[in-house]
Design an enzyme around this catalytic site. Sequence first.
Site, short mmCIF file in Angstrom:
data_model
loop_
_atom_site.label_atom_id
_atom_site.label_comp_id
_atom_site.label_asym_id
_atom_site.label_seq_id
_atom_site.Cartn_x
_atom_site.Cartn_y
_atom_site.Cartn_z
NE ARG A 91 -3.46 2.47 2.06
CZ ARG A 91 -4.05 3.29 3.30
NH1 ARG A 91 -3.74 2.88 4.41
NH2 ARG A 91 -4.69 4.26 2.78
CG LEU A 207 -18.62 8.32 5.89
CD1 LEU A 207 -19.96 8.56 6.39
CD2 LEU A 207 -17.95 9.78 5.51
N GLY A 329 -14.89 2.67 8.82
CA GLY A 329 -15.50 2.43 10.20
C GLY A 329 -16.97 2.88 10.45
CG ASN A 333 -18.97 -0.61 11.80
OD1 ASN A 333 -19.52 -2.01 11.94
ND2 ASN A 333 -17.89 -0.61 11.90
CD GLU A 382 -8.35 1.17 2.16
OE1 GLU A 382 -8.72 0.89 3.35
OE2 GLU A 382 -7.63 2.33 1.79
P1 ADP Z 1 -9.20 4.21 10.03
O1 ADP Z 1 -9.55 5.54 9.28
O2 ADP Z 1 -7.98 4.54 11.02
O3 ADP Z 1 -8.95 3.03 9.20
P2 ADP Z 1 -11.75 3.18 10.56
O4 ADP Z 1 -12.36 2.85 9.28
O5 ADP Z 1 -11.50 1.91 11.33
O6 ADP Z 1 -10.55 3.95 10.75
O7 ADP Z 1 -13.03 3.98 11.43
C1 ADP Z 1 -12.78 4.30 12.71
C2 ADP Z 1 -14.07 5.01 13.02
O8 ADP Z 1 -15.36 4.28 12.93
C3 ADP Z 1 -14.14 5.48 14.67
O9 ADP Z 1 -14.35 6.90 14.74
C4 ADP Z 1 -14.99 4.71 15.30
O10 ADP Z 1 -15.62 5.22 16.34
C5 ADP Z 1 -15.86 4.20 14.09
N1 ADP Z 1 -17.01 3.37 14.19
C6 ADP Z 1 -16.58 1.94 14.64
N2 ADP Z 1 -17.66 1.04 15.29
C7 ADP Z 1 -18.62 1.87 15.23
C8 ADP Z 1 -20.08 1.70 15.50
N3 ADP Z 1 -20.42 0.75 15.85
N4 ADP Z 1 -20.89 2.97 15.55
C9 ADP Z 1 -20.12 4.22 15.07
N5 ADP Z 1 -18.93 4.27 14.87
C10 ADP Z 1 -18.27 3.24 14.66
#
Ligand code: ADP
Length: 395
Positions: A91, A207, A329, A333, A382
């Site tokens: 990556r 997001l 994330g 979720n 990814e």
């Molecule tokens: P990165 O950019 O570090 O790869 P991620 O794609 O893992 O990040 O996203 C992280 C975000 O996703 C954090 O803000 C986390 O709180 C949010 N997140 C993960 N699970 C949930 C959930 N169940 N509800 C709301 N937000 C969530």
Amino acid sequence: MKILVLNSGSSSLKYQLFDMEDESVMAKGLVEKIGLPGSVLNHKVSGGEKIVIDADIPSHAVAIEMVTTVLTDAEHGVIASMSEINAVGHRTIHGGAISSSCLITSEVIAEMERLVELAPLHNPPAILGIKACAEKMPNIPMAGVFDTAFHQSMPPVSYIYGLPYDYYEKYQLRRYGFHGTSHRYVAARAQQLLGNPPESKIITCHLGNGSSVCAVLNGLSYDTSMGFTPLEGLMMGTRSGDIDPAIVTFLMDKENLTPEEMNTILNKKSGLAGISGVSSDMRYIEEAALQGNERAKLALDVFARGVVRYIGAYAAEMNGVDALVFTAGIGENGTAMREAICANLSYLGFALDKEANAQRGVEICISTQSSKLKAFVIPTNEELMIARDTLELIE
Ligand code: ADP
């Protein structure tokens, strides 16, 4: 065919070993705190136990050595020797004018080194990972999959800033966009879910801690919210996203800040964390908001507003939109955040299927049957995209 995917951060190294016969993950892991006290390797064989190896890991070269050892370990390994690996996919973040994934050559490394100026946090660790890998596995071909490459299809009207044109020519100062591998993966999947129409207008919302939106016109990136750096666009976990540029000089003057201090404020102290004062993590902010914390509520509202604003902008730029995609994330979720964003989209003929939207972390259509605009949650992958590109390049 077995492909090892590596993602080198400044003090971390993530890896996944794919069996491309069925695109399954054989093993994956994470080396953390490289060059720092408490360095550790977490390794997991699919369907097996997670193992943790505490060790002194002073460099990316040592980290890669450990990864090769654990992958070929008699007890915890999944392959007998590294010669079973057909290629390594890296990556890589900033590829400048590189418009697709490519095999790593000395010219590609030289270009990445030249681009360190534009991506000082991201390109150096990727280069370290590539060099360490070349040393440990000199006979295995390597590919680079750039976060910026997908966005090279943007037309000038999307990437030129309203600045003196000289700076574009002198410093290649333009919008590059990031998260390209993720936007490309989920847009291609959405295209399939739409039944592969010959023409399509899709808006993908990645997001996560870092967030960006992309307008994907007929399968190609047409515009995206991150810019010259990942700081532009949506407000993120700790990044400000779009602000009036005059605020930068105003604050530097008032608070007597150096450029580096200003950069830290914009990248590390702003965004959800800066407004809420609670955390950069959406889950904690949602919890605080539920308990009545007004700044946490405001942070959530500002985040949702940003996404709504970009969806509107990109629907306008493409003169319509067929589908929205939520990923990463929060996108995968954050059911409450998705609902908040979707509450503002009835003008596009959108209707939310609330029951479907209550699901987390799975691929699902969250628009109703009669909704004119479709919306999908598509978990991003990814690493798989990197493995696929790498396979295609060596074949
Ligand atoms: P990165 O950019 O570090 O790869 P991620 O794609 O893992 O990040 O996203 C992280 C975000 O996703 C954090 O803000 C986390 O709180 C949010 N997140 C993960 N699970 C949930 C959930 N169940 N509800 C709301 N937000 C969530």
